[in-house]
Design a protein around this motif. Structure first.
Motif, mmCIF file in Angstrom:
data_model
loop_
_atom_site.group_PDB
_atom_site.id
_atom_site.type_symbol
_atom_site.label_atom_id
_atom_site.label_comp_id
_atom_site.label_asym_id
_atom_site.label_seq_id
_atom_site.Cartn_x
_atom_site.Cartn_y
_atom_site.Cartn_z
ATOM 1 N N GLU A 81 0.836 -1.214 0.000
ATOM 2 C CA GLU A 81 0.000 0.000 0.000
ATOM 3 C C GLU A 81 0.865 1.256 0.000
ATOM 4 O O GLU A 81 0.566 2.231 -0.698
ATOM 5 C CB GLU A 81 -0.918 -0.013 1.222
ATOM 6 N N TYR A 82 1.961 1.237 0.752
ATOM 7 C CA TYR A 82 2.819 2.424 0.830
ATOM 8 C C TYR A 82 3.555 2.696 -0.475
ATOM 9 O O TYR A 82 3.957 3.826 -0.748
ATOM 10 C CB TYR A 82 3.794 2.353 2.003
ATOM 11 N N GLU A 83 3.739 1.675 -1.303
ATOM 12 C CA GLU A 83 4.356 1.908 -2.609
ATOM 13 C C GLU A 83 3.419 2.722 -3.503
ATOM 14 O O GLU A 83 3.875 3.584 -4.267
ATOM 15 C CB GLU A 83 4.691 0.581 -3.284
ATOM 16 N N ILE A 84 2.139 2.453 -3.392
ATOM 17 C CA ILE A 84 1.151 3.233 -4.148
ATOM 18 C C ILE A 84 1.152 4.678 -3.651
ATOM 19 O O ILE A 84 1.149 5.627 -4.444
ATOM 20 C CB ILE A 84 -0.244 2.596 -3.996
ATOM 21 N N GLU A 85 1.181 4.844 -2.337
ATOM 22 C CA GLU A 85 1.256 6.190 -1.747
ATOM 23 C C GLU A 85 2.493 6.934 -2.255
ATOM 24 O O GLU A 85 2.431 8.120 -2.601
ATOM 25 C CB GLU A 85 1.289 6.084 -0.225
ATOM 26 N N ILE A 97 -4.983 4.371 1.778
ATOM 27 C CA ILE A 97 -4.728 3.346 0.765
ATOM 28 C C ILE A 97 -5.002 2.007 1.446
ATOM 29 O O ILE A 97 -4.106 1.386 2.026
ATOM 30 C CB ILE A 97 -3.275 3.397 0.233
ATOM 31 N N GLY A 98 -6.261 1.586 1.447
ATOM 32 C CA GLY A 98 -6.678 0.448 2.255
ATOM 33 C C GLY A 98 -7.162 -0.721 1.422
ATOM 34 O O GLY A 98 -8.151 -0.610 0.695
ATOM 35 N N SER A 99 -6.497 -1.854 1.538
ATOM 36 C CA SER A 99 -6.890 -3.043 0.783
ATOM 37 C C SER A 99 -7.557 -4.064 1.702
ATOM 38 O O SER A 99 -7.367 -4.045 2.926
ATOM 39 C CB SER A 99 -5.671 -3.674 0.109
ATOM 40 N N GLY A 100 -8.343 -4.966 1.091
ATOM 41 C CA GLY A 100 -8.977 -6.025 1.859
ATOM 42 C C GLY A 100 -9.886 -5.480 2.935
ATOM 43 O O GLY A 100 -10.676 -4.559 2.708
ATOM 44 N N VAL A 101 -9.763 -6.006 4.150
ATOM 45 C CA VAL A 101 -10.644 -5.615 5.236
ATOM 46 C C VAL A 101 -10.522 -4.130 5.562
ATOM 47 O O VAL A 101 -11.489 -3.495 6.018
ATOM 48 C CB VAL A 101 -10.367 -6.477 6.492
ATOM 49 N N ASN A 122 -1.480 2.258 5.780
ATOM 50 C CA ASN A 122 -0.984 2.022 4.412
ATOM 51 C C ASN A 122 0.266 1.137 4.407
ATOM 52 O O ASN A 122 1.248 1.438 3.715
ATOM 53 C CB ASN A 122 -0.687 3.362 3.712
ATOM 54 N N ASN A 123 0.217 0.029 5.155
ATOM 55 C CA ASN A 123 1.439 -0.761 5.339
ATOM 56 C C ASN A 123 1.292 -2.230 4.964
ATOM 57 O O ASN A 123 2.180 -3.032 5.268
ATOM 58 C CB ASN A 123 1.917 -0.636 6.789
ATOM 59 N N LYS A 124 0.204 -2.612 4.297
ATOM 60 C CA LYS A 124 -0.029 -4.015 3.999
ATOM 61 C C LYS A 124 0.269 -4.347 2.536
ATOM 62 O O LYS A 124 0.250 -3.477 1.664
ATOM 63 C CB LYS A 124 -1.494 -4.397 4.265
ATOM 64 N N GLU A 125 0.451 -5.627 2.311
ATOM 65 C CA GLU A 125 0.548 -6.124 0.943
ATOM 66 C C GLU A 125 -0.855 -6.253 0.354
ATOM 67 O O GLU A 125 -1.788 -6.702 1.006
ATOM 68 C CB GLU A 125 1.232 -7.490 0.938
ATOM 69 N N CYS A 126 -1.009 -5.824 -0.886
ATOM 70 C CA CYS A 126 -2.284 -5.953 -1.591
ATOM 71 C C CYS A 126 -2.353 -7.347 -2.216
ATOM 72 O O CYS A 126 -1.480 -7.717 -3.008
ATOM 73 C CB CYS A 126 -2.407 -4.885 -2.671
ATOM 74 N N ARG A 127 -3.395 -8.079 -1.886
ATOM 75 C CA ARG A 127 -3.470 -9.490 -2.284
ATOM 76 C C ARG A 127 -4.414 -9.692 -3.469
ATOM 77 O O ARG A 127 -5.359 -8.922 -3.674
ATOM 78 C CB ARG A 127 -3.944 -10.333 -1.108
ATOM 79 N N LEU A 129 -9.311 0.400 -1.697
ATOM 80 C CA LEU A 129 -9.947 1.718 -1.586
ATOM 81 C C LEU A 129 -8.860 2.770 -1.388
ATOM 82 O O LEU A 129 -8.046 2.659 -0.477
ATOM 83 C CB LEU A 129 -10.936 1.735 -0.429
ATOM 84 N N MET A 130 -8.871 3.781 -2.243
ATOM 85 C CA MET A 130 -7.864 4.845 -2.187
ATOM 86 C C MET A 130 -8.557 6.198 -2.098
ATOM 87 O O MET A 130 -9.309 6.586 -2.993
ATOM 88 C CB MET A 130 -6.977 4.791 -3.442
ATOM 89 N N ASP A 131 -8.318 6.898 -1.007
ATOM 90 C CA ASP A 131 -8.895 8.225 -0.763
ATOM 91 C C ASP A 131 -7.730 9.195 -0.618
ATOM 92 O O ASP A 131 -6.991 9.156 0.368
ATOM 93 C CB ASP A 131 -9.752 8.175 0.506
#
Length: 429
Positions: free
Chosen positions: A211-215, A236-240, A250-255, A261-263
């Protein structure tokens, strides 16, 4: 500052509008924001007080603006007090604004150095009937930090105890809620930079990305386009975490299979943009994601149609709730018979859509303005419906920035992809 020099006429016109609102024989005083400390000798990046910026265009710390429209001396009706550059400051921080620079930026002719403030202000206040001072009265403010304006108010109240102190915030809220053409142009620049960032990251998003790479990619694109960066802390929130309204780790791997969701929004010349998009990490919406996305997009389009002059916020929210209820029934999340029996003070749709549909946008992301008055031409609002299904780890929100005009809503983000087919095509090109 990174942005291009702004036209001083924007601030000249703003001060004219403001001066017309002041009581006769009163003056108003505005202070810049503090530079906030971190630890040791560190400090946070400076962000100007938005009221002072709106009135002057001055984007420098330790600045004071005095407006005294009825002063007998025309030269004393608008005054800036600025921090003077010393050799030490010039070497360590860089030179501060010269008086000539400040005049060019603000259109204010009378400028003194800050060390003259006490003497000049004492004379001015002795000639006035009341003093308008500033403080943060935003309905969502929860800060307990004492601001420069707060400390200034205590000094004025003690030193000039015989003078009436009035609140300037209500005047500024009314004025700043209506954007001028020049302000709208700056907000459009911010939205255009946000569009560049969004288009840049779509092909970049893949299973395994952090997520932080997208940021980071967004920040790079913003800086390349003269933005100072994000207008607010990005989500930058993925999954749950697509269901967590203010997720900012914004620190997880996107699976693979996750929704993302990106705001986020770029700022330009202190003006904010505010975008939300939700995309499939693997570039293809599954059937359930597509169904929920389609419902949210429908609510967004219907809500946008209502952003016109004369709309009452209470009625607007009520109608959006009705549309949202229908979509939640279609998705199998609500039962229409249960809705008929629901507590009107605690409607069932709020389990899945628990935040507001719109807020003011401008120099502040949640900008100042009244929700008790009808919508007016020149106001800018977000439109941001969402459906959050925690049990399915599926949260979808969409958000654009809408200008109220006499000819209907003008979507400042109309060029930013939002349709499912376009999103998928850009992610897989």
């Amino acid at each position: 500052m990174k942005y291009e020099q702004l036209d001083k006429n924007l601030f000249i016109e703003n001060r004219k509008l403001f001066s017309e609102k002041l009581n006769k024989n009163t003056l108003a005083i505005f202070n810049s924001n503090d530079i906030m400390p971190t630890n040791a000798d560190g400090s946070m990046p400076f962000r100007q007080n938005n009221d002072l910026f709106w009135l002057s265009g001055i984007d420098q710390e330790e600045s004071v603006l005095v407006v005294f429209p009825n002063h007998s001396d025309e030269n004393m009706r608008e005054i800036l007090f600025l921090k003077k550059t010393s050799e030490l400051i010039a070497i360590w921080e860089g030179a501060k604004l010269t008086k000539e620079d400040a005049q060019k930026t603000s259109g204010i002719k009378t400028i003194f150095w800050l060390d003259e403030l006490e003497n000049k202000l004492a004379k001015l206040i002795s000639e006035t009937d009341a003093i308008f001072l500033n403080k943060n009265t935003h309905s969502r403010s929860t800060s307990e930090v004492q601001t420069r304006d707060d400390r200034f108010r205590l000094r004025i109240a003690e030193k000039f105890s015989g003078k009436e102190i009035k609140e300037v915030a209500p005047i500024m809220h009314d004025l700043r809620a209506i954007k001028s053409e020049a302000e709208i142009e700056l907000m459009q620049v911010a939205c255009n930079i946000t569009e560049k960032g969004f288009r840049k990251i779509l092909p970049f998003i893949k299973p395994g990305i952090m997520e932080y790479e997208i940021e980071g990619e967004l920040m790079r694109e913003f800086l390349r386009n003269r933005s100072n960066g994000f207008a607010y802390q990005p989500i930058i929130g993925s999954g749950v975490d697509s269901c967590v309204l203010h997720y900012i780790d914004n620190n997880k791997e996107c699976r693979d299979g996750d929704i993302l969701l990106m705001d986020f929004g770029a700022e330009y010349a202190n003006y904010a943009s505010d975008l939300t998009r939700t995309v499939p990490v693997n570039g293809k919406f599954n059937a359930r994601q597509k169904a929920v996305y389609t419902s949210v997009l429908h609510v967004m389009k219907e809500a946008t149609k209502m952003l016109v002059p004369g709309t009452i916020f209470k009625d607007y929210n009520k109608e959006v709730a009705r549309i949202m209820e229908f979509e939640l029934i279609k998705l199998g999340l609500l039962d229409k018979h249960e809705i008929q029996k629901q507590d009107s003070e605690n409607p069932l749709y709020k389990k899945y859509f628990m935040h507001g549909i719109s807020h003011y946008l401008g120099l502040d992301v949640h900008d100042v303005g009244s929700f008790d008055c009808p919508m007016k031409e020149g106001m800018v609002f977000t439109c941001e419906p969402g459906i959050y299904i925690l049990a399915e780890e599926l949260g979808i929100r969409l958000e654009n920035d809408i200008l109220i005009t006499a000819n209907g809503p003008n979507d400042l983000m109309k060029n930013i992809p939002v349709e499912i087919e376009e999103i998928e095509a850009l992610m897989n090109r």
